[in-house]
Motif scaffolding. Structure first.
Motif, PDB file in Angstrom:
ATOM      1  N   LEU A   1       0.837  -1.206   0.000  1.00 29.23           N
ATOM      2  CA  LEU A   1       0.000   0.000   0.000  1.00 29.23           C
ATOM      3  C   LEU A   1       0.871   1.255   0.000  1.00 29.23           C
ATOM      4  CD1 LEU A   1      -2.951   1.001   0.158  1.00 29.23           C
ATOM      5  CD2 LEU A   1      -2.695   1.074   2.642  1.00 29.23           C
ATOM      6  N   ARG A   2       1.991   1.192   0.727  1.00 30.79           N
ATOM      7  CA  ARG A   2       2.922   2.323   0.760  1.00 30.79           C
ATOM      8  C   ARG A   2       3.444   2.620  -0.645  1.00 30.79           C
ATOM      9  NH1 ARG A   2       8.079   1.858   4.683  1.00 30.79           N
ATOM     10  NH2 ARG A   2       8.994   0.897   2.853  1.00 30.79           N
ATOM     11  N   GLU A   3       3.776   1.552  -1.385  1.00 28.04           N
ATOM     12  CA  GLU A   3       4.252   1.766  -2.757  1.00 28.04           C
ATOM     13  C   GLU A   3       3.129   2.314  -3.642  1.00 28.04           C
ATOM     14  OE1 GLU A   3       5.755  -2.008  -4.013  1.00 28.04           O
ATOM     15  OE2 GLU A   3       7.543  -1.865  -2.760  1.00 28.04           O
ATOM     16  N   PHE A   4       1.927   1.781  -3.479  1.00 27.54           N
ATOM     17  CA  PHE A   4       0.812   2.187  -4.334  1.00 27.54           C
ATOM     18  C   PHE A   4       0.451   3.654  -4.106  1.00 27.54           C
ATOM     19  CE2 PHE A   4      -3.300   2.586  -6.152  1.00 27.54           C
ATOM     20  CZ  PHE A   4      -3.416   1.596  -7.115  1.00 27.54           C
ATOM     21  N   ILE A   5       0.244   4.016  -2.838  1.00 27.45           N
ATOM     22  CA  ILE A   5      -0.185   5.390  -2.538  1.00 27.45           C
ATOM     23  C   ILE A   5       0.905   6.393  -2.926  1.00 27.45           C
ATOM     24  CG2 ILE A   5      -0.977   6.956  -0.721  1.00 27.45           C
ATOM     25  CD1 ILE A   5      -3.038   4.893  -1.319  1.00 27.45           C
ATOM     26  N   THR A   6       2.167   5.983  -2.829  1.00 26.97           N
ATOM     27  CA  THR A   6       3.257   6.875  -3.234  1.00 26.97           C
ATOM     28  C   THR A   6       3.081   7.335  -4.672  1.00 26.97           C
ATOM     29  OG1 THR A   6       4.796   5.827  -1.700  1.00 26.97           O
ATOM     30  CG2 THR A   6       5.768   7.073  -3.496  1.00 26.97           C
ATOM     31  N   LEU A   7       2.578   6.445  -5.534  1.00 25.03           N
ATOM     32  CA  LEU A   7       2.449   6.786  -6.949  1.00 25.03           C
ATOM     33  C   LEU A   7       1.122   7.468  -7.297  1.00 25.03           C
ATOM     34  CD1 LEU A   7       4.042   4.005  -9.156  1.00 25.03           C
ATOM     35  CD2 LEU A   7       5.015   6.099  -8.253  1.00 25.03           C
ATOM     36  N   THR A   8       0.228   7.637  -6.329  1.00 17.01           N
ATOM     37  CA  THR A   8      -1.047   8.288  -6.651  1.00 17.01           C
ATOM     38  C   THR A   8      -0.936   9.798  -6.464  1.00 17.01           C
ATOM     39  OG1 THR A   8      -1.845   8.077  -4.400  1.00 17.01           O
ATOM     40  CG2 THR A   8      -2.399   6.292  -5.907  1.00 17.01           C
ATOM     41  N   HIS A   9      -2.002  10.485  -6.901  1.00 18.90           N
ATOM     42  CA  HIS A   9      -2.003  11.952  -6.849  1.00 18.90           C
ATOM     43  C   HIS A   9      -2.804  12.451  -5.657  1.00 18.90           C
ATOM     44  CE1 HIS A   9       0.057  12.974 -10.466  1.00 18.90           C
ATOM     45  NE2 HIS A   9      -0.683  12.159 -11.175  1.00 18.90           N
ATOM     46  N   THR A  10      -2.487  12.003  -4.474  1.00 25.90           N
ATOM     47  CA  THR A  10      -3.265  12.505  -3.342  1.00 25.90           C
ATOM     48  C   THR A  10      -2.806  13.909  -2.982  1.00 25.90           C
ATOM     49  OG1 THR A  10      -1.735  11.602  -1.736  1.00 25.90           O
ATOM     50  CG2 THR A  10      -3.547  10.193  -2.430  1.00 25.90           C
ATOM     51  N   ARG A  11      -3.684  14.631  -2.283  1.00 22.67           N
ATOM     52  CA  ARG A  11      -3.366  15.999  -1.887  1.00 22.67           C
ATOM     53  C   ARG A  11      -3.414  16.100  -0.365  1.00 22.67           C
ATOM     54  NH1 ARG A  11      -4.264  19.944  -5.846  1.00 22.67           N
ATOM     55  NH2 ARG A  11      -5.231  21.317  -4.343  1.00 22.67           N
ATOM     56  N   ARG A  12      -3.109  17.286   0.109  1.00 20.07           N
ATOM     57  CA  ARG A  12      -3.056  17.460   1.561  1.00 20.07           C
ATOM     58  C   ARG A  12      -4.371  17.092   2.237  1.00 20.07           C
ATOM     59  NH1 ARG A  12      -0.604  22.328   4.552  1.00 20.07           N
ATOM     60  NH2 ARG A  12      -1.215  20.877   6.156  1.00 20.07           N
ATOM     61  N   GLY A  13      -5.490  17.363   1.532  1.00 22.99           N
ATOM     62  CA  GLY A  13      -6.794  17.087   2.107  1.00 22.99           C
ATOM     63  C   GLY A  13      -7.048  15.606   2.363  1.00 22.99           C
ATOM     64  N   ASP A  14      -6.218  14.748   1.766  1.00 27.04           N
ATOM     65  CA  ASP A  14      -6.407  13.305   1.931  1.00 27.04           C
ATOM     66  C   ASP A  14      -5.699  12.746   3.155  1.00 27.04           C
ATOM     67  OD1 ASP A  14      -7.899  12.838  -0.472  1.00 27.04           O
ATOM     68  OD2 ASP A  14      -6.065  13.240  -1.584  1.00 27.04           O
TER      69      ASP A  14
ATOM     70  N   GLY B   1      -6.098   1.364  -4.309  1.00 30.63           N
ATOM     71  CA  GLY B   1      -4.944   0.932  -3.524  1.00 30.63           C
ATOM     72  C   GLY B   1      -5.370  -0.005  -2.408  1.00 30.63           C
ATOM     73  N   LEU B   2      -6.448   0.361  -1.714  1.00 29.23           N
ATOM     74  CA  LEU B   2      -6.941  -0.483  -0.620  1.00 29.23           C
ATOM     75  C   LEU B   2      -7.403  -1.837  -1.147  1.00 29.23           C
ATOM     76  CD1 LEU B   2      -9.197   1.420   1.931  1.00 29.23           C
ATOM     77  CD2 LEU B   2      -7.072   0.213   2.356  1.00 29.23           C
TER      78      LEU B   2
ATOM     79  N   LEU C   1     -12.845  13.061  -7.229  1.00 30.25           N
ATOM     80  CA  LEU C   1     -13.223  11.706  -7.636  1.00 30.25           C
ATOM     81  C   LEU C   1     -11.986  10.871  -7.949  1.00 30.25           C
ATOM     82  CD1 LEU C   1     -15.467   9.735  -8.211  1.00 30.25           C
ATOM     83  CD2 LEU C   1     -15.591  10.601 -10.540  1.00 30.25           C
ATOM     84  N   ALA C   2     -11.033  11.479  -8.667  1.00 31.28           N
ATOM     85  CA  ALA C   2      -9.814  10.749  -9.025  1.00 31.28           C
ATOM     86  C   ALA C   2      -9.040  10.348  -7.771  1.00 31.28           C
ATOM     87  CB  ALA C   2      -8.937  11.613  -9.934  1.00 31.28           C
ATOM     88  N   ARG C   3      -8.937  11.274  -6.825  1.00 38.93           N
ATOM     89  CA  ARG C   3      -8.191  10.976  -5.596  1.00 38.93           C
ATOM     90  C   ARG C   3      -8.865   9.850  -4.817  1.00 38.93           C
ATOM     91  NH1 ARG C   3      -8.952  16.639  -3.493  1.00 38.93           N
ATOM     92  NH2 ARG C   3      -8.801  15.601  -1.485  1.00 38.93           N
TER      93      ARG C   3
END
Lengths: 328, 207
Positions: free
Chosen positions: A95-108, A170-171, A161-163
C-alpha cells in the motif's frame, strides 16, 4: 520416511501436525530448486563475466528468492498468526508503494492515515478471527464509504473523484486482495482439516513459479510481444510456456491439496491466468505513472508490488473457487 | 553516554526509515568524507532526520543539521535530541538583535571542519512547493569556497507529514543528491540563489 520427527517439536509446534510433513518436503524442494538456480547463476556469471547486466539481475533475483523463502518459512513456523502477520506487513509495504504513486493531496491526509492505521489492521484482524462475513465485505463496504467522507473533511474538492478512486483502488489491491492469501487458512474443507497452510503454499508456489517460468520461457524463446504498450517484456512464447508449465506444476502438487490432479490443474490454470492479468494491469498503472518499478525493496525485482502483482489478482479468485466448490 | 546518544540516533533513523522506506539516490556525487553543506527543500519535521540517516555512519557523525532554536529549545526532550543525538547547530529565526550575525553558529561549525545540513528556504513550505531561498546560503558559499554545496531534493515529505500535520502517512521518500555547486567569481547574490534553487528543481524526476 518421516522428516518432521527430527525437527525440534517446539520449533514447529505452531504448524498443525497434519501439514508439517508436506510443508517440510515442499520447503526442501524449493531449497533444492534455489540451490540449482544459484549454481546456474554462478556458472553464467563465470562464463559471461560479472559485467553482464542480465546475469547480474538474475543473480540478484535468485538471492532475493532465498530471503523471501526464508521469511515465508519463518512466518509459517508462527502458524496461523505468523502467516496473518506476514501478509499484514506485506500489505502495508504494498500500500505504501501504491499510494506513493497516486495523486493525493493534503486534504487526503486523514483518509490515508485511516487506510494505513485503521482499515489495514482491521481487515487482518477479521482475517485472523476467521470472520468471513466481515473480512469479505469490510473494504468494499465500510472502508469504501468511510474513506471518501474522511477525505471530504480536508475541504479540498480538486480532482476529488480521481483521488478517492485511486486510494480506494490501492486499498482493494494491496489490502483486500492480498488478505485473501491468509484467508485461505479460514476455509473449512471436509477431510482437509488442519492442512489449509498447504493451500497457501500451493497458491504461492503456482503463482510465483508461473512468473518465473514466464520470465525463463520469455528469455529463452520470446519473439512476439504480447502487449508492447503495456508491458514490453512480456511475450506470447513466455506466456504460453509459463502458463502451461506452471499448470503442470500445480497438477503435480495435487497431493498437498484437497483436489484431484485434474482439479489441481484447473485451479493452477485459473491462478496463472489471473496472475498474468494482474501483472498486465499493474504494469499499465506503472507505465501511466512513468516508472519502471513500484519500488526498490527487493533487490533485482523492484518493489513489493512488482513481486506481488500476480498474487493480488489470483488470491481472491482462488479463495472463492475453493470456497464455492470445496466447502459445504 | 555517547554510545547511548548514538543508539537513540539509530533508533530514530530506523523508525523514520520504516515509515518512509526512504532511499538515497547519489546522482551527482558519492558519499565521500569531504566537508560539505547539504542544502535541501524543507517540508516536514522529518526532513533532517531522514537526510542525516541517509549518510553512512562515518559521515553522519561529522554532519550537523541546522535547526531553529525556537522549536528545539522549547522542551527538555527536544533539547536533548537536538544537542546530544544530532549535535545540531541552532539558529535564531525571524531576525535577532539588529546587527547580530544569524549565521555565526554555522560559521563556527564550518570553521571547525564539520559538514552541515541546511534548509535555505528558512522554514517549512506550506504546500510542498520549493520557496525562494533566503540569502544565508549565498553568504556561506561566499565565505567558505572550500566547502562543497550539495543540493538534495527530498521527494514526498510534504505528503508524509506536511506543515500542520501531527501523524505521518507512510509513503516512500526518495532523496536525490545532486552535483555540488560552487559560487562563480562575480556571481551576484540573486543569481546564485536562483541557480541553487533550480539545482533542486532539476533533481525532480520527469513525470
Amino acid at each position: 520416511m518421516t522428516l518432521s520427527a527430527d525437527l525440534p517439536l517446539q520449533l514447529s509446534a505452531r504448524v498443525p501436525e497434519a501439514a508439517r510433513e508436506a510443508t517440510l518436503w515442499l520447503f526442501l524442494g524449493v531449497g533444492a530448486v534455489l540451490v540449482f538456480a544459484s549454481l546456474v547463476g554462478a556458472l553464467l556469471r563465470w562464463r559471461l563475466g560479472p559485467q553482464n547486466s542480465v546475469v547480474a539481475n538474475l543473480n540478484a533475483r535468485i538471492k532475493a528468492w532465498w530471503v523471501m523463502v526464508a521469511v515465508i518459512g519463518l512466518a509459517m513456523l508462527g502458524g496461523h498468526t505468523g502467516v496473518v502477520l506476514l501478509f499484514g506487513l506485506v500489505s502495508f509495504l504494498a500500500l505504501r508503494e501504491f499510494i506513493t504513486l497516486t495523486h493525493t493531496r493534503r486534504g487526503d491526509h486523514l483518509a490515508l492515515l485511516a487506510c494505513f492505521f485503521l482499515f489495514l489492521p482491521l481487515q487482518y484482524l477479521f482475517v485472523w478471527q476467521n470472520w468471513y462475513g466481515m473480512f469479505s465485505i469490510f473494504v468494499p463496504v465500510y472502508a469504501f464509504l468511510l474513506m471518501p467522507f474522511l477525505a471530504c473533511l480536508g475541504h479540498d474538492t480538486t480532482n476529488f473523484l480521481a483521488r478517492a478512486t485511486q486510494t480506494q483502488w490501492g486499498l482493494m489491491i494491496c489490502v483486500y486482495a492480498i488478505s485473501h492469501v491468509p484467508a485461505l487458512l479460514a476455509l473449512q474443507i471436509p477431510g482437509f482439516a488442519e492442512r489449509n497452510l498447504l493451500l497457501v503454499i500451493f497458491l504461492i508456489l503456482v503463482v510465483q513459479s508461473s512468473d518465473v517460468l514466464q520470465y525463463v520461457w520469455g528469455k529463452l524463446l520470446g519473439r512476439r510481444k504480447i502487449a508492447p504498450n503495456v508491458s514490453p517484456s512480456k511475450t506470447l512464447e513466455g506466456f504460453l510456456g509459463g502458463v502451461a508449465s506452471a499448470t503442470a506444476l500445480g497438477a503435480a502438487m495435487w497431493w498437498i491439496t484437497p483436489f484431484t490432479p485434474l482439479q489441481a490443474a484447473g485451479m493452477a490454470l485459473a491462478i496463472t491466468l489471473m496472475g498474468f492479468a494482474g501483472g498486465l494491469v499493474m504494469s499499465a498503472i506503472k507505465r501511466d505513472r512513468g516508472v519502471k518499478d513500484w519500488g526498490h525493496l527487493i533487490e533485482g525485482h523492484g518493489g513489493m508490488l512488482d513481486r506481488l502483482d500476480s498474487v493480488c489478482f489470483s488470491a481472491p479468485i482462488f479463495f472463492h473457487l475453493v470456497r464455492y466448490f470445496f466447502t459445504p | 553516554m555517547r554510545i547511548f546518544d548514538r543508539f537513540v540516533g539509530r533508533l530514530l533513523i530506523s523508525a523514520a526509515r520504516l515509515l518512509t522506506g526512504a532511499y538515497a539516490n547519489w546522482l551527482g556525487c558519492k558519499p565521500e568524507p569531504r566537508q560539505r553543506l547539504y542544502f535541501a527543500n524543507h517540508a516536514s519535521h522529518l526532513d533532517f532526520l531522514l537526510l542525516w540517516g541517509m549518510l553512512p555512519p562515518a559521515l553522519r557523525h561529522k554532519t550537523r543539521p541546522v535547526a531553529g532554536a525556537d522549536y528545539w529549545n522549547a522542551s527538555a526532550l527536544r533539547r536533548y535530541v537536538i544537542h546530544r543525538v544530532f549535535r545540531g547547530v541552532l539558529v535564531t529565526r525571524g531576525g535577532g538583535a539588529a546587527g547580530s550575525d544569524l549565521l555565526a553558529p554555522l560559521r563556527e561549525a564550518l570553521a571547525a571542519g564539520d559538514s552541515l545540513i541546511f534548509f535555505p528556504e528558512g522554514t517549512r513550505s506550506p504546500d510542498g512547493e520549493i520557496q525562494a531561498f533566503k540569502s544565508g546560503l549565498y553568504h556561506l558559499a561566499h565565505d567558505y569556497p572550500q566547502v562543497e554545496f550539495v543540493p538534495v531534493l527530498m521527494e514526498n515529505l510534504s505528503r508524509v507529514m506536511g506543515k500542520g500535520e501531527f501523524l505521518p502517512v507512510p509513503l516512500i521518500c526518495v532523496l536525490s543528491f545532486g552535483t555540488p555547486l560552487a559560487l562563480a567569481p562575480d556571481e551576484a547574490k540573486p543569481a546564485f540563489l536562483t541557480r541553487a534553487r533550480q539545482a533542486l528543481i532539476d533533481l525532480l524526476p520527469a513525470r
